[in-house]
Design a protein around this motif. Structure first.
Motif, PDB file in Angstrom:
ATOM      1  N   ASP A 177       0.809  -1.226   0.000  1.00  0.00           N
ATOM      2  CA  ASP A 177       0.000   0.000   0.000  1.00  0.00           C
ATOM      3  C   ASP A 177       0.839   1.271   0.000  1.00  0.00           C
ATOM      4  N   ASP A 178       2.173   1.150   0.182  1.00  0.00           N
ATOM      5  CA  ASP A 178       3.051   2.320   0.032  1.00  0.00           C
ATOM      6  C   ASP A 178       3.558   2.460  -1.402  1.00  0.00           C
ATOM      7  N   GLY A 179       3.125   1.526  -2.283  1.00  0.00           N
ATOM      8  CA  GLY A 179       3.504   1.588  -3.695  1.00  0.00           C
ATOM      9  C   GLY A 179       4.737   0.781  -4.058  1.00  0.00           C
ATOM     10  N   ASN A 180       5.491   0.295  -3.063  1.00  0.00           N
ATOM     11  CA  ASN A 180       6.686  -0.498  -3.356  1.00  0.00           C
ATOM     12  C   ASN A 180       6.302  -1.881  -3.866  1.00  0.00           C
ATOM     13  N   VAL A 181       7.183  -2.450  -4.703  1.00  0.00           N
ATOM     14  CA  VAL A 181       6.950  -3.772  -5.279  1.00  0.00           C
ATOM     15  C   VAL A 181       7.963  -4.757  -4.695  1.00  0.00           C
ATOM     16  N   TYR A 182       7.459  -5.941  -4.347  1.00  0.00           N
ATOM     17  CA  TYR A 182       8.285  -7.004  -3.790  1.00  0.00           C
ATOM     18  C   TYR A 182       8.045  -8.274  -4.594  1.00  0.00           C
ATOM     19  N   ALA A 183       9.000  -9.212  -4.507  1.00  0.00           N
ATOM     20  CA  ALA A 183       8.866 -10.486  -5.213  1.00  0.00           C
ATOM     21  C   ALA A 183       9.144 -11.629  -4.244  1.00  0.00           C
ATOM     22  N   LEU A 184       8.217 -12.575  -4.202  1.00  0.00           N
ATOM     23  CA  LEU A 184       8.360 -13.781  -3.390  1.00  0.00           C
ATOM     24  C   LEU A 184       8.010 -14.982  -4.247  1.00  0.00           C
ATOM     25  N   ASP A 185       8.511 -16.168  -3.855  1.00  0.00           N
ATOM     26  CA  ASP A 185       8.009 -17.379  -4.497  1.00  0.00           C
ATOM     27  C   ASP A 185       6.491 -17.352  -4.361  1.00  0.00           C
ATOM     28  N   ASP A 186       5.793 -17.742  -5.407  1.00  0.00           N
ATOM     29  CA  ASP A 186       4.341 -17.575  -5.444  1.00  0.00           C
ATOM     30  C   ASP A 186       3.569 -18.603  -4.621  1.00  0.00           C
ATOM     31  N   THR A 187       4.086 -19.819  -4.488  1.00  0.00           N
ATOM     32  CA  THR A 187       3.327 -20.872  -3.823  1.00  0.00           C
ATOM     33  C   THR A 187       3.523 -20.812  -2.313  1.00  0.00           C
ATOM     34  N   ARG A 201      15.130 -10.217  -5.495  1.00  0.00           N
ATOM     35  CA  ARG A 201      15.381  -8.782  -5.654  1.00  0.00           C
ATOM     36  C   ARG A 201      14.533  -8.221  -6.796  1.00  0.00           C
ATOM     37  N   VAL A 202      14.000  -7.019  -6.571  1.00  0.00           N
ATOM     38  CA  VAL A 202      13.163  -6.325  -7.556  1.00  0.00           C
ATOM     39  C   VAL A 202      13.680  -4.910  -7.716  1.00  0.00           C
ATOM     40  N   GLU A 203      13.629  -4.404  -8.926  1.00  0.00           N
ATOM     41  CA  GLU A 203      13.904  -2.986  -9.179  1.00  0.00           C
ATOM     42  C   GLU A 203      12.802  -2.436 -10.070  1.00  0.00           C
ATOM     43  N   VAL A 204      12.409  -1.205  -9.781  1.00  0.00           N
ATOM     44  CA  VAL A 204      11.471  -0.499 -10.647  1.00  0.00           C
ATOM     45  C   VAL A 204      12.260   0.626 -11.293  1.00  0.00           C
ATOM     46  N   ARG A 205      12.331   0.590 -12.626  1.00  0.00           N
ATOM     47  CA  ARG A 205      13.065   1.619 -13.373  1.00  0.00           C
ATOM     48  C   ARG A 205      12.138   2.193 -14.432  1.00  0.00           C
ATOM     49  N   ASP A 206      11.908   3.502 -14.353  1.00  0.00           N
ATOM     50  CA  ASP A 206      11.059   4.202 -15.336  1.00  0.00           C
ATOM     51  C   ASP A 206       9.711   3.510 -15.511  1.00  0.00           C
ATOM     52  N   GLY A 207       9.120   3.064 -14.391  1.00  0.00           N
ATOM     53  CA  GLY A 207       7.798   2.453 -14.445  1.00  0.00           C
ATOM     54  C   GLY A 207       7.786   0.999 -14.873  1.00  0.00           C
ATOM     55  N   GLU A 208       8.964   0.417 -15.109  1.00  0.00           N
ATOM     56  CA  GLU A 208       9.052  -0.986 -15.502  1.00  0.00           C
ATOM     57  C   GLU A 208       9.637  -1.792 -14.354  1.00  0.00           C
ATOM     58  N   VAL A 209       9.120  -3.017 -14.167  1.00  0.00           N
ATOM     59  CA  VAL A 209       9.513  -3.863 -13.045  1.00  0.00           C
ATOM     60  C   VAL A 209      10.463  -4.953 -13.534  1.00  0.00           C
ATOM     61  N   PHE A 210      11.625  -5.024 -12.880  1.00  0.00           N
ATOM     62  CA  PHE A 210      12.650  -6.012 -13.203  1.00  0.00           C
ATOM     63  C   PHE A 210      12.858  -6.919 -11.994  1.00  0.00           C
ATOM     64  N   VAL A 211      12.937  -8.235 -12.243  1.00  0.00           N
ATOM     65  CA  VAL A 211      13.190  -9.208 -11.187  1.00  0.00           C
ATOM     66  C   VAL A 211      14.573  -9.805 -11.413  1.00  0.00           C
ATOM     67  N   TYR A 212      15.261 -10.047 -10.311  1.00  0.00           N
ATOM     68  CA  TYR A 212      16.541 -10.730 -10.309  1.00  0.00           C
ATOM     69  C   TYR A 212      16.318 -12.078  -9.618  1.00  0.00           C
ATOM     70  N   PRO A 213      15.919 -13.110 -10.381  1.00  0.00           N
ATOM     71  CA  PRO A 213      15.552 -14.386  -9.780  1.00  0.00           C
ATOM     72  C   PRO A 213      16.664 -14.980  -8.919  1.00  0.00           C
ATOM     73  N   ASN A 214      16.254 -15.483  -7.763  1.00  0.00           N
ATOM     74  CA  ASN A 214      17.139 -16.150  -6.805  1.00  0.00           C
ATOM     75  C   ASN A 214      18.207 -15.229  -6.207  1.00  0.00           C
ATOM     76  N   GLU A 215      18.102 -13.924  -6.426  1.00  0.00           N
ATOM     77  CA  GLU A 215      19.005 -12.970  -5.782  1.00  0.00           C
ATOM     78  C   GLU A 215      18.265 -12.387  -4.586  1.00  0.00           C
ATOM     79  N   ALA A 216      18.919 -12.393  -3.447  1.00  0.00           N
ATOM     80  CA  ALA A 216      18.292 -11.837  -2.240  1.00  0.00           C
ATOM     81  C   ALA A 216      18.090 -10.324  -2.415  1.00  0.00           C
TER      82      ALA A 216
END
Length: 112
Positions: A39-49, A96-111
């Protein structure tokens, strides 16, 4: 693993307080990845299951730094994947997730 990450979504794809699942064929991971927008607008990535039963955390409720599993209401920390309450007893893996210029990038298996 790409040093620039994998572009998986735009910020507009992920409503605040909700999540979307990114298929493991895109990320090369063992599980799909849930992109969760707090709800603060930040994006996070977790294993989905959810580690308790087979349920998608991307379909859960995202609020105050946590995601709540839609099946049995176990909660997980968005930053660390740490389980907060029963019935789940195992943590889920953060990525790990990064948001750059409105686009979301994931770094799989990186803490994060």
């Amino acid at each position: 693993m790409s040093s620039t990450g994998i572009r998986v979504a735009t910020l507009e794809d992920i409503p605040v307080g909700e999540g979307i699942a990114i298929d493991k064929t895109v990320t090369g991971t063992d599980d799909n990845i849930a992109l969760l927008r707090d709800d603060d607008g930040n994006v996070y990535a977790l294993d989905d299951t959810c580690p308790h039963e087979v349920a998608s955390l991307a379909e859960g409720w995202v609020e105050d730094g946590f995601v709540e599993c839609p099946m049995h209401s176990s909660k997980f920390c968005l930053k660390s994947g740490e389980v907060q309450c029963l019935p789940a007893t195992q943590n889920t893996r953060p990525h790990r997730v990064e948001v750059r210029d409105g686009e979301v990038f994931v770094y799989p298996n990186e803490a994060p």
